[in-house]
Design an enzyme around this catalytic site. Sequence first.
Site, mmCIF file in Angstrom:
data_model
loop_
_atom_site.group_PDB
_atom_site.id
_atom_site.type_symbol
_atom_site.label_atom_id
_atom_site.label_comp_id
_atom_site.label_asym_id
_atom_site.label_seq_id
_atom_site.Cartn_x
_atom_site.Cartn_y
_atom_site.Cartn_z
ATOM 1 N N ARG A 59 0.074 -16.393 -1.669
ATOM 2 C CA ARG A 59 -0.242 -14.950 -1.684
ATOM 3 C C ARG A 59 -0.199 -14.416 -3.118
ATOM 4 O O ARG A 59 -1.013 -13.575 -3.500
ATOM 5 C CB ARG A 59 0.743 -14.185 -0.789
ATOM 6 N N ARG B 270 -7.868 -4.581 -1.935
ATOM 7 C CA ARG B 270 -7.298 -5.858 -2.361
ATOM 8 C C ARG B 270 -8.207 -6.556 -3.369
ATOM 9 O O ARG B 270 -7.847 -7.586 -3.903
ATOM 10 C CB ARG B 270 -7.227 -6.805 -1.178
ATOM 11 N N ARG C 49 8.544 -12.480 9.149
ATOM 12 C CA ARG C 49 7.090 -12.653 9.207
ATOM 13 C C ARG C 49 6.718 -14.117 8.965
ATOM 14 O O ARG C 49 7.329 -14.791 8.148
ATOM 15 C CB ARG C 49 6.415 -11.771 8.132
HETATM 16 P P1 AP5 Z 1 0.431 -7.220 3.698
HETATM 17 O O1 AP5 Z 1 1.197 -6.952 4.921
HETATM 18 O O2 AP5 Z 1 -0.246 -6.105 2.985
HETATM 19 O O3 AP5 Z 1 1.388 -8.036 2.721
HETATM 20 P P2 AP5 Z 1 1.529 -8.080 1.118
HETATM 21 O O4 AP5 Z 1 0.548 -7.333 0.321
HETATM 22 O O5 AP5 Z 1 1.664 -9.533 0.843
HETATM 23 O O6 AP5 Z 1 2.741 -7.241 0.874
HETATM 24 P P3 AP5 Z 1 4.085 -7.334 1.585
HETATM 25 O O7 AP5 Z 1 4.051 -6.583 2.880
HETATM 26 O O8 AP5 Z 1 4.535 -8.773 1.673
HETATM 27 O O9 AP5 Z 1 5.056 -6.669 0.519
HETATM 28 P P4 AP5 Z 1 5.383 -5.157 0.171
HETATM 29 O O10 AP5 Z 1 4.934 -4.890 -1.212
HETATM 30 O O11 AP5 Z 1 4.924 -4.212 1.242
HETATM 31 O O12 AP5 Z 1 6.968 -5.263 0.146
HETATM 32 P P5 AP5 Z 1 8.052 -4.647 1.159
HETATM 33 O O13 AP5 Z 1 8.131 -3.190 0.984
HETATM 34 O O14 AP5 Z 1 7.868 -5.180 2.533
HETATM 35 O O15 AP5 Z 1 -0.691 -8.313 3.974
HETATM 36 C C1 AP5 Z 1 -0.417 -9.481 4.729
HETATM 37 C C2 AP5 Z 1 -1.697 -10.284 4.899
HETATM 38 O O16 AP5 Z 1 -2.681 -9.502 5.609
HETATM 39 C C3 AP5 Z 1 -2.413 -10.679 3.596
HETATM 40 O O17 AP5 Z 1 -1.888 -11.892 3.051
HETATM 41 C C4 AP5 Z 1 -3.859 -10.825 4.074
HETATM 42 O O18 AP5 Z 1 -4.049 -12.034 4.755
HETATM 43 C C5 AP5 Z 1 -3.992 -9.696 5.082
HETATM 44 N N1 AP5 Z 1 -4.460 -8.433 4.475
HETATM 45 C C6 AP5 Z 1 -3.775 -7.265 4.393
HETATM 46 N N2 AP5 Z 1 -4.524 -6.319 3.798
HETATM 47 C C7 AP5 Z 1 -5.708 -6.909 3.494
HETATM 48 C C8 AP5 Z 1 -6.883 -6.464 2.849
HETATM 49 N N3 AP5 Z 1 -6.997 -5.197 2.383
HETATM 50 N N4 AP5 Z 1 -7.915 -7.333 2.692
HETATM 51 C C9 AP5 Z 1 -7.830 -8.609 3.155
HETATM 52 N N5 AP5 Z 1 -6.725 -9.103 3.770
HETATM 53 C C10 AP5 Z 1 -5.679 -8.255 3.939
HETATM 54 O O19 AP5 Z 1 9.386 -5.276 0.520
HETATM 55 C C11 AP5 Z 1 9.635 -6.666 0.600
HETATM 56 C C12 AP5 Z 1 11.138 -6.904 0.826
HETATM 57 O O20 AP5 Z 1 11.873 -6.467 -0.320
HETATM 58 C C13 AP5 Z 1 11.726 -6.137 2.008
HETATM 59 O O21 AP5 Z 1 12.691 -6.969 2.607
HETATM 60 C C14 AP5 Z 1 12.412 -4.913 1.379
HETATM 61 O O22 AP5 Z 1 13.534 -4.529 2.134
HETATM 62 C C15 AP5 Z 1 12.804 -5.451 0.000
HETATM 63 N N6 AP5 Z 1 12.671 -4.461 -1.076
HETATM 64 C C16 AP5 Z 1 11.623 -3.616 -1.268
HETATM 65 N N7 AP5 Z 1 11.798 -2.889 -2.394
HETATM 66 C C17 AP5 Z 1 12.992 -3.305 -2.924
HETATM 67 C C18 AP5 Z 1 13.721 -2.964 -4.094
HETATM 68 N N8 AP5 Z 1 13.265 -2.048 -4.970
HETATM 69 N N9 AP5 Z 1 14.882 -3.601 -4.350
HETATM 70 C C19 AP5 Z 1 15.342 -4.552 -3.495
HETATM 71 N N10 AP5 Z 1 14.697 -4.939 -2.378
HETATM 72 C C20 AP5 Z 1 13.537 -4.323 -2.089
#
Ligand code: AP5
Length: 214
Positions: free
Chosen positions: A171, A88, A160
């Site tokens: 974020r 990150r 979430r």
């Molecule tokens: P984390 O869980 O990693 O969240 P994020 O990086 O904010 O990413 P998301 O899970 O929100 O999104 P994603 O890209 O995975 O999208 P998704 O596939 O779900 O981290 C959460 C927290 O944990 C951080 O804020 C931090 O506090 C901590 N943390 C985690 N790792 C850390 C680290 N290394 N260091 C420090 N802190 C850390 O898709 C999103 C939605 O869109 C879904 O509903 C899906 O169905 C939809 N969707 C996906 N792709 C498409 C598409 N192509 N078209 C239409 N809809 C779509």
Amino acid sequence: MRIVLLGPPGAGKGTQARVLAKRLKFPHISTGDLLRQNVSAGTDLGLEAKGYMEKGALVPDELVNKMLARRFDLPDVKSGFILDGYPRNLKQAKALDEILKNISSGIDLVFYLDTSEAVIIQRLTGRRVCKSCGANFHVKNMPPKQSGICDNCQGVLYQRSDDNESTIRNRIEVYNKESAPLINYYNSAGKLKSLNADGEAGIVLDEMVQLIQA
Ligand code: AP5
């Protein structure tokens, strides 16, 4: 093959990582999922991480690096993995290089899922996650067959706590400040492949598969 998925919140990292991991038969390692499991289980790490996660801030590097190093002690990572949500920041990227050096390997490919802000907000405010298996759904983009119920395991879907608009904006800000520099880091190392991830999930996946096979 050792693959990292890089991109802003809501880029589709988790969604794509799950499918890729299944197809390639590699473990999907998500630091977000590992942290959420610790929060649910009430571990010391979870208790410490919870406040940062609820604000949309990064959990301190020492905690996440230690958690990841422990995950990399398991034998299933030997043949390859799909890493989602880590690194990150540059410190974590260097820590990952060290962890991999210890098992005589390195990252092969980094996919940067480039996504616009309007798409991120639409995706995250409508996301629903399965409490049992962690599968992602979206109320409009990828609705479950039965509202509130997971298609895969019949688990209950929930929203979430960090998927509200003000935390999402924080974020995105944290991502731009801390994580965006990783694009240059991996590009300079000749490992980065950029994709436009605003489009339909199947199209993004096909593009990734083609790049893996190239
Ligand atoms: P984390 O869980 O990693 O969240 P994020 O990086 O904010 O990413 P998301 O899970 O929100 O999104 P994603 O890209 O995975 O999208 P998704 O596939 O779900 O981290 C959460 C927290 O944990 C951080 O804020 C931090 O506090 C901590 N943390 C985690 N790792 C850390 C680290 N290394 N260091 C420090 N802190 C850390 O898709 C999103 C939605 O869109 C879904 O509903 C899906 O169905 C939809 N969707 C996906 N792709 C498409 C598409 N192509 N078209 C239409 N809809 C779509």
